[in-house]
Scaffold this motif. Structure first.
Motif, short mmCIF file in Angstrom:
data_model
loop_
_atom_site.label_atom_id
_atom_site.label_comp_id
_atom_site.label_asym_id
_atom_site.label_seq_id
_atom_site.Cartn_x
_atom_site.Cartn_y
_atom_site.Cartn_z
N SER A 188 -4.66 -9.40 -0.29
CA SER A 188 -3.52 -8.59 -0.69
C SER A 188 -3.16 -7.61 0.43
O SER A 188 -4.03 -6.99 1.02
N PRO A 189 -1.87 -7.44 0.72
CA PRO A 189 -1.47 -6.47 1.75
C PRO A 189 -1.81 -5.03 1.38
O PRO A 189 -1.80 -4.16 2.24
N PHE A 190 -2.10 -4.81 0.09
CA PHE A 190 -2.32 -3.45 -0.39
C PHE A 190 -3.79 -3.07 -0.47
O PHE A 190 -4.12 -1.88 -0.51
N ASN A 233 -5.27 0.68 0.09
CA ASN A 233 -5.67 1.45 -1.09
C ASN A 233 -7.09 1.99 -0.94
O ASN A 233 -7.39 3.12 -1.33
N ILE A 234 -7.96 1.17 -0.37
CA ILE A 234 -9.34 1.61 -0.14
C ILE A 234 -9.35 2.80 0.82
O ILE A 234 -10.05 3.79 0.61
N LYS A 235 -8.57 2.68 1.89
CA LYS A 235 -8.49 3.76 2.87
C LYS A 235 -7.98 5.05 2.24
O LYS A 235 -8.46 6.15 2.55
N LYS A 261 -0.83 -3.38 -6.14
CA LYS A 261 0.13 -2.52 -5.45
C LYS A 261 -0.06 -1.06 -5.86
O LYS A 261 0.02 -0.15 -5.03
N SER A 262 -0.29 -0.84 -7.16
CA SER A 262 -0.49 0.52 -7.67
C SER A 262 -1.77 0.54 -8.50
O SER A 262 -1.73 0.46 -9.73
N ILE A 291 1.76 -10.34 7.14
CA ILE A 291 0.89 -10.43 5.97
C ILE A 291 1.67 -10.46 4.65
O ILE A 291 1.28 -11.14 3.70
N PHE A 292 2.81 -9.76 4.58
CA PHE A 292 3.60 -9.77 3.36
C PHE A 292 4.25 -11.13 3.15
O PHE A 292 4.31 -11.64 2.03
#
Length: 287
Positions: free
Chosen positions: A108-110, A114-116, A78-79, A173-174
Motif C-alpha cells: 500500500s502507498p500509505f 502511516n507507520i512513520k 489510507k486513514s 507506486i500509486f
C-alpha cells in the motif's frame, strides 16, 4: 482484584477488535489503546517472502512479546485508526517489546507513511525473495483460495497480468497499486508485487529508514544476517547462539514452474532488479 480487572480488560479489547467498536466508542478505544505497547518493529514485506518465519524468529528472543495477532493491516489503510491498531498489542511493560509483520504495509502507498507518522521511532524491516519464485508462490496461493481459476496455467496468468503492467507506469507506486489491487483485494496480483524497486524507492523518497533482507542470503548465512538484524534493532543482551533458523518457503513446489514461465519472468524483472541493486548498493542472487 487486579487479575480480575486485567481479565475484564482483555475481554473488552477482544470485543472492540471483533466488532470494530472504536467508531462507536472512540474515547474508550483511545483509553484502552494508551495502555498497550507501540510496536518496536514492523516487518513490512514482501508477501510469500518469509515475513511470518522472520517474525517468529525475532519473537523467540526473550525481550519480545507477541500480541493478539502477528499481522495487523490497519496501518496500510489510507486513514488508519491508531487506537484500533494498538488494541492488538500487549499491555505496556518495560521489560518487553513487541512487533508487527504485515506485507500490506509496503504494498500500500500509505502503509510506511502511516507507520512513520504514528510510530516514528519504530524499526522497519523489508524482507525480499527472488521475485520470480515469489510470484509463482503467490500464484499458487491465489489458486488455492479460488482467486484464480483451476484451469489457468501460470503462463496464461503471466500473459494476463503483463498486459496490465505494460499499460501503466510501474515505477509509480500509486499507479502500480491502483491497477493491481483489485484481483484479490487487498492483497494484490502476483507479478506486480515483485517490482520491489518501486516500493523500496517509495521508502527512500519519503526518508523512511529500513533494514533490507534478502531471503536467499538470510537462509544461506543465517548467523551473519541475523546478527545484522539484531544490530539494526539495537537490542541489548541478545544471545543467538542457541537459536535455530526458521526456514521459509522450504517447499519444492517451485520446481514445477515451467522453464518458459521462469525465463519470461526473469527477463521481466531483470531491469527492476538492477535498479533495486543500484538503489541499495547490493546485489542479490536473482539475475
Amino acid at each position: 482484584m487486579i487479575k480480575l480487572i486485567e481479565r475484564m480488560e482483555k475481554i473488552i479489547i477482544k470485543l472492540f477488535i471483533r466488532f470494530r467498536l472504536h467508531d462507536l466508542f472512540p474515547k474508550i478505544a483511545s483509553f484502552l489503546a494508551k495502555g498497550r505497547m507501540d510496536p518496536f518493529f514492523f516487518i513490512i514485506g514482501f508477501q510469500k517472502s518469509g515475513t511470518t518465519s522472520l517474525y517468529e524468529q525475532i519473537m523467540e528472543l526473550p525481550i519480545f512479546k507477541k500480541g493478539i495477532a502477528k499481522e495487523v493491516s490497519e496501518m496500510s489503510k489510507k486513514s488508519p485508526n491508531k487506537s484500533h491498531f494498538k488494541l492488538f498489542f500487549p499491555k505496556k511493560n518495560g521489560k518487553f517489546k513487541t512487533g508487527n509483520a504485515c506485507h500490506l504495509d509496503i504494498y500500500s502507498p500509505f502503509g510506511a507513511l502511516n507507520i512513520k507518522e504514528h510510530f516514528p521511532h519504530s524499526k522497519l524491516i523489508v524482507i525480499m525473495r527472488n521475485p520470480t519464485e515469489r510470484a509463482y508462490s503467490h500464484f499458487l496461493m491465489d489458486k488455492k483460495f479460488g482467486w484464480i481459476g483451476d484451469k489457468v496455467s501460470f503462463n496464461d496468468y503471466i500473459d494476463f497480468e503483463l498486459k496490465i503492467l505494460e499499460k501503466i507506469d510501474t515505477e509509480n507506486i500509486f499507479d502500480l497499486y491502483n491497477n493491481t489491487k483489485w484481483l484479490n483485494f487487498p492483497f494484490g496480483m502476483p507479478v506486480g508485487k515483485g517490482i520491489y524497486y518501486t516500493y523500496i524507492k517509495n521508502l527512500i523518497d519519503n526518508n523512511i529508514n529500513f533494514h533490507p533482507i534478502c531471503l536467499e542470503n538470510y537462509n544461506q548465512n543465517f548467523e551473519i544476517e541475523f546478527n545484522k538484524l539484531i544490530s539494526y534493532l539495537d537490542v541489548e543482551d541478545v544471545d543467538i547462539s542457541k537459536i535455530e533458523i526458521k526456514y521459509s518457503n522450504k517447499s519444492k513446489i517451485e520446481s514445477h514452474m515451467t522453464d518458459n514461465s521462469r525465463d519470461r519472468l526473469k527477463e521481466f524483472y531483470e531491469t527492476y532488479n538492477d535498479k533495486l541493486f543500484d538503489l541499495l548498493g547490493v546485489e542479490y542472487p536473482w539475475n
